[in-house]
Design an enzyme around this catalytic site. Structure first.
Site, short mmCIF file in Angstrom:
data_model
loop_
_atom_site.label_atom_id
_atom_site.label_comp_id
_atom_site.label_asym_id
_atom_site.label_seq_id
_atom_site.Cartn_x
_atom_site.Cartn_y
_atom_site.Cartn_z
N ASP A 1 1.24 -1.35 -0.22
CA ASP A 1 -0.48 -0.18 -0.19
C ASP A 1 0.66 1.41 -0.06
O ASP A 1 1.45 1.07 0.79
CB ASP A 1 -1.05 -0.07 1.77
CG ASP A 1 -1.66 1.25 1.22
OD1 ASP A 1 -2.08 1.95 0.97
OD2 ASP A 1 -3.35 0.79 1.37
N ASP A 2 0.96 1.89 -0.51
CA ASP A 2 1.75 3.35 -0.84
C ASP A 2 3.29 2.96 -1.57
O ASP A 2 3.69 3.71 -0.94
CB ASP A 2 1.21 3.67 -0.29
CG ASP A 2 0.10 4.98 0.13
OD1 ASP A 2 -0.70 4.68 -0.42
OD2 ASP A 2 -0.37 5.75 1.03
N CYS B 1 -5.33 5.40 -3.40
CA CYS B 1 -5.36 3.66 -2.67
C CYS B 1 -6.93 3.02 -3.40
O CYS B 1 -6.57 2.43 -4.53
CB CYS B 1 -5.57 3.76 -1.36
SG CYS B 1 -4.07 4.09 -0.60
N ASP C 1 -0.76 -0.37 -4.75
CA ASP C 1 -1.93 0.69 -5.46
C ASP C 1 -1.78 1.67 -5.50
O ASP C 1 -2.44 2.23 -7.46
CB ASP C 1 -2.12 -0.02 -4.08
CG ASP C 1 -2.60 1.05 -3.00
OD1 ASP C 1 -1.17 1.35 -3.24
OD2 ASP C 1 -3.57 1.13 -2.09
#
Length: 617
Positions: free
Chosen positions: A34-35, A70, A307
């Site tokens: 994530d990120d 996201c 993402d």
């Protein structure tokens, strides 16, 4: 000839039509952080990924997110569509979240339904989508045979892990770190899937290295003392001087340079991210070990990505995402799988919307049975042959990447006031080819930027400021025409934007930017309408973004495949009502904890701890 044969063999293996395992199609394990950045070098700090995936698979250097945020990025991945087709455009209202996804009925026709149609088991562990929370957990993501998802508002706290399994009452896993919980649960499901002997798709979606609220991510305790002396890399776009920054647009051109305190905060954020990624490297290590131990490794695709990307220190911003620039949009993608070469770095361009058709191709589902809504293309041939000898094939859009954004942007460091920067909507086009590479963006203020990303990889020299030379104006006209099509497109037009941009005078089909740059076509491309915004808005609005191209494209925009969401109402998860760990979790002793260990001290949330929603229009 030998190369062509190897490609055909790899494709045949992927579709389960030759070899010893032709009774079982390849399995797919999809791991999404994530990120996570690619351009800041975070992959270099993941030794298992380097040894087992990069060295034994293919690293794709030109993979991009469809949206640098996201929720819309995950929606694009799950539907195989551009963000303007999903209309999920932000992480919260009015742009979107899990409630809007459901209200639009996009959950009735997306990846797990298609996976099961192909005869696969479909399972999902970890973060699903922003807005899936302690108040709407009982409406679980549809289609999955098994889904166990992290819930808001706890998801930001790595030491307060609350999840819902298949829509059951939320459970708090006391004494454990979020990344360890996802790892333990994923390994348990992988055990079950392998033992069942059926083809499967398993998505493993940890929250790291996302910030914890406004603070750097919290690593597992066993990693908290690692990399204490590293700093964020200082590229040419790091905290630039006025002569560079003033070439930017919207709020960026007025940003004040970071002082020493902000730079220190950026470095602390970088260290926390690298520390938190060690837990994801352990997920990769344990997944591969289990596949090796149980004999499923050679028949399994392992795909690692994120993402969206992330910037630290770029363009005077100490931390965050949501911008059109390279650090926010260029993502990690490493693939290891049947028939794929080893230790290869590929320049083939791709985007998140390409995953769904790729999976269906791997699974052998006939294209006549694919959903017609898909905007992306299958990457399977590129995975099997990641360094093609020929140039971009005629009729493909492999050199064209479209990235969009609607809404605001947050600066993600604690020393910065959490004030949303609202004029952050834009349409972006990237040309990624061996011949030339460009980034062109139109902001919601109708300011434009143009970068030659071959000569200027950090995008600091805006060629569309002040006096624009005629060669650059001719180029801008072509890029604007492409951007008009890609911001308007669906289905086959997204896969081949040049199909909508054929000059009547063309003696051969225009199939690349190089073809289109012939002087004979100057007038044709100059007369294509300009990408335009009436004003900066927080969500997608057709009237605000007119015109579209070709004329009438605004009547499509994927609307036939989603329900109307005008004036939709979102639930709100309220505040966390159960306390997290008193001592940071993720000790050395928990490195190989089992599901039994995890379940020894759990708390099932009560009604009072879940029913804390305040509806928001």
């Amino acid at each position: 000839m030998k190369q062509a044969i190897s490609v055909l063999a790899a494709l045949a293996l992927a579709q389960g039509i030759i070899g010893e395992k032709d009774q079982q199609k390849p399995n797919i394990i999809f791991i999404m952080s994530d990120d996570q950045d690619r351009q800041l070098g975070s992959l270099d700090y993941m030794p298992v990924l380097q040894k087992e995936l990069v060295a034994k698979g293919v690293e794709f250097e030109n993979h991009f997110g469809t949206v640098s945020n996201c929720c819309p990025s995950r929606a694009s991945f799950l539907r195989g569509q551009a963000a303007h087709s999903t209309n999920i455009t932000h992480v919260r209202p009015p742009g979107g979240n899990y409630d809007k996804w459901r209200i639009a009925k996009e959950d009735l026709n997306y990846l797990p339904h298609w996976i099961k149609k192909a005869g696969y088991q479909a399972e999902y562990i970890g973060k699903f989508m922003n807005g899936y929370s302690q108040v709407n957990y009982h409406i679980p993501p549809k289609g999955w045979d098994h889904v166990d998802a992290l819930l808001e508002p706890y998801i930001n706290d790595y030491n307060n892990v609350v999840m819902s399994q298949n829509g059951e009452r939320p459970v708090q896993y006391r004494g454990f770190h979020s990344t360890d919980v996802v790892r333990i649960k994923a390994l348990d499901r992988l055990d079950r899937l392998i033992d069942a002997g059926e083809s499967y798709f398993l998505a493993i979606m940890p929250y790291a290295p996302h910030v914890g609220g406004q603070n750097p991510p919290t690593p597992q305790a066993r990693h908290a003392d690692m990399f204490t002396d590293i700093h964020a890399p200082r590229f040419a776009n790091w905290n630039p001087p006025d002569e560079i920054q003033q070439g930017k647009s919207v709020f960026l051109k007025d940003m004040v340079r970071m002082d020493s305190e902000k730079e220190a905060a950026a470095d602390a954020l970088f260290r926390g991210r690298i520390q938190s990624l060690q837990g994801i490297d352990e997920i990769i290590e344990d997944v591969l070990a289990k596949l090796e131990d149980k004999g499923g490794l050679e028949n399994t695709y392992i795909i690692f990505t994120s993402d969206n990307g992330y910037h630290i220190g770029a363009h005077r911003l100490p931390g965050g995402k949501a911008l059109p620039y390279i650090q926010d949009t260029n993502l990690p993608l490493v693939v290891r799988g049947p028939g794929m070469p080893q230790g290869v770095k590929s320049k083939v361009a791709s985007a998140h919307l390409d995953f769904a058709p790729t999976f269906l191709d791997i699974m052998g589902l006939p294209q006549t049975e694919w959903p017609e809504l898909l905007d992306g293309r299958s990457l399977l041939a590129d995975w099997a042959d990641p360094v093609p000898m020929a140039n971009v094939e005629i009729g493909s859009a492999k050199e064209i990447i479209n990235i969009e954004f609607w809404g605001d942007k947050i600066i993600e460091v604690p020393q910065w006031d959490r004030v949303p920067l609202t004029n952050n909507s834009y349409k972006t086009l990237r040309i990624v080819s061996e011949e030339s590479s460009w980034m062109y963006v139109t902001w919601c203020t109708n300011e434009i930027e143009l970068y030659n990303t071959t000569a200027d990889p950090w995008e600091i020299n805006n060629l569309a400021r002040k006096t624009i030379t005629m060669p650059h104006q001719n180029l801008i006209n072509r890029l604007n025409a492409l951007l008009m099509v890609t911001k308007s497109c669906t289905k086959s037009v997204c896969r081949d934007p040049w199909s909508a941009l054929q000059p009547p005078s063309a003696v051969k089909r225009i199939a690349s930017l190089t073809d289109a740059m012939a002087p004979d076509y100057d007038d044709f491309y100059a007369n294509i309408p300009k990408v335009h915004f009436e004003r900066c808005m927080m969500y997608q609005d057709e009237a605000n973004e007119m015109p579209f191209y070709p004329e009438g494209a605004e009547l499509d925009l994927g609307k036939a495949y989603r329900a109307d969401t005008d004036n939709w109402v979102s639930s709100q998860p309220g505040n966390a009502t159960v306390e997290g760990n008193s001592v940071p979790a993720g000790s050395v002793e928990q490195r190989h904890a089992s599901l039994d260990d995890l379940m020894r001290d759990v708390h099932v949330l009560t009604d009072e701890e879940t029913l804390v929603s305040v509806p928001q229009v």
